[in-house]
Write an enzyme that holds these catalytic residues in place. Structure first.
Site, short mmCIF file in Angstrom:
data_model
loop_
_atom_site.label_atom_id
_atom_site.label_comp_id
_atom_site.label_asym_id
_atom_site.label_seq_id
_atom_site.Cartn_x
_atom_site.Cartn_y
_atom_site.Cartn_z
N ASP A 92 36.98 36.30 40.24
CA ASP A 92 35.58 36.68 40.45
C ASP A 92 34.86 37.04 39.16
OD1 ASP A 92 36.84 39.02 39.81
OD2 ASP A 92 36.24 40.11 41.61
N CYS B 80 38.67 39.06 36.53
CA CYS B 80 40.11 38.92 36.72
C CYS B 80 40.93 39.59 35.61
CB CYS B 80 40.49 37.44 36.85
SG CYS B 80 40.05 36.42 35.43
N HIS C 177 41.98 31.69 34.03
CA HIS C 177 42.15 32.81 34.95
C HIS C 177 43.28 33.71 34.45
CE1 HIS C 177 42.15 35.01 38.72
NE2 HIS C 177 43.43 34.74 38.90
#
Length: 299
Positions: A158, A161, A283
């Site tokens: 989001d 992370c 990520h």
């Protein structure tokens, strides 16, 4: 006070899928541990078995998502048809008052729709990338972590992370006095960068001109770190090592582990950097101790 929000069918299905993936990873790890590393023939067979298990699970999840969408569409159509069929004496349609939709309900519906779209994108990306770079990256990271008796702990994607992964690592330690939530971690990171501008400005350049950031541009950058979901990287990790007085290790699939803040003599916070996570871009995930597959359901 607003009542608690019940989980939608899409959220329940997504939760079930995450659990099934976690269970499969535990089973795969158990299968790997049972095969000697020098048994190349069996290791090759094991790789094929694992690939089939993962492909079957992804196909199952994709079919369940489609089935849920089909069921939802059918229910909506039935409701519409039911409303249209309401008649009063004389053959005229009875006026049906639509219930007033509250703002809270609109927010819940919007959140559910966004979550459903996100889960669908993830499911599609996983199917498409089963034999691609994301799948290969996941296998390499799982192997690296297993050597350290660790496993992936997934963090939501989001924009926060990296900070959420640090937050999770601090929570696992339960060290008193350290910032323990994303908002505070972002605020303290921005404060440190502002007060040590000379350590960070040389690494920030305007993408259009190539010139080093001006004072105003740097303040805008720090403000974004503090108040938005701006993605964090090595500069912010460097600042966090000073905020927390802890080293940070970042494990990657195809590169050596990056160690930041080695001047602090403590057990490092460990993060996982994934370049191809879910097909949605870069990520960060957290890690946790590798669980015994036999006890995974009890943990």
């Amino acid at each position: 006070m607003e009542e608690g929000i019940a989980e939608t069918p899409e959220e329940l299905l997504a939760k079930q899928h995450r659990k099934e993936k976690k269970d499969l990873q535990a089973k795969i790890q158990s299968m790997k541990n049972a095969v000697p590393k020098n048994d190349k023939k069996r290791r090759k067979q094991l790789t094929e078995e694992i690939t089939k298990l993962e492909a079957d699970l992804n196909q199952k999840h994709e079919e369940e998502v489609k089935q849920l969408k089909s069921t939802t569409d059918t229910k909506v159509e039935e409701v519409i048809n039911g409303v249209e069929s309401l008649k009063v004496d004389g053959g005229e349609e009875e006026e049906v008052k639509q219930p007033r939709v509250t703002k809270a309900q609109k927010r819940r519906e919007k959140k559910a729709a966004q979550e459903k779209e996100r889960e669908t994108r993830i499911a599609e990306a996983e199917v498409q990338n089963l034999q691609g770079v994301r799948h290969q990256e996941g296998l390499k990271l799982t192997q690296k972590l297993a050597q350290q008796q660790l496993q992936i702990k997934e963090i939501s994607s989001d924009g926060h992370c990296m900070y959420r992964a640090v937050e999770d690592q601090l929570a696992q330690r339960s060290v008193p006095g350290l910032p323990m939530n994303v908002k505070e971690l972002r605020s303290r990171t921005a404060q440190h960068m502002r007060s040590h501008a000379d350590d960070f400005l040389p690494f920030l350049t305007n993408p259009n001109t190539g010139d080093m950031y001006t004072t105003d541009e740097f303040e805008k950058y720090c403000s974004d770190v503090e108040h938005t979901a701006a993605w964090g990287g090595q500069l912010e990790l460097r600042a966090l090592t000073h905020v927390l007085h802890l080293p940070i290790a970042v494990i990657q699939a195809d590169s050596p582990t990056i160690k930041i803040g080695e001047e602090y003599d403590s057990e490092p916070i460990t993060l996982l950097y994934m370049r191809h996570a879910y097909g949605l871009g870069e990520h960060y995930n957290s890690v946790e101790r590798l669980k015994d597959p036999a006890n995974a359901e009890d943990s």
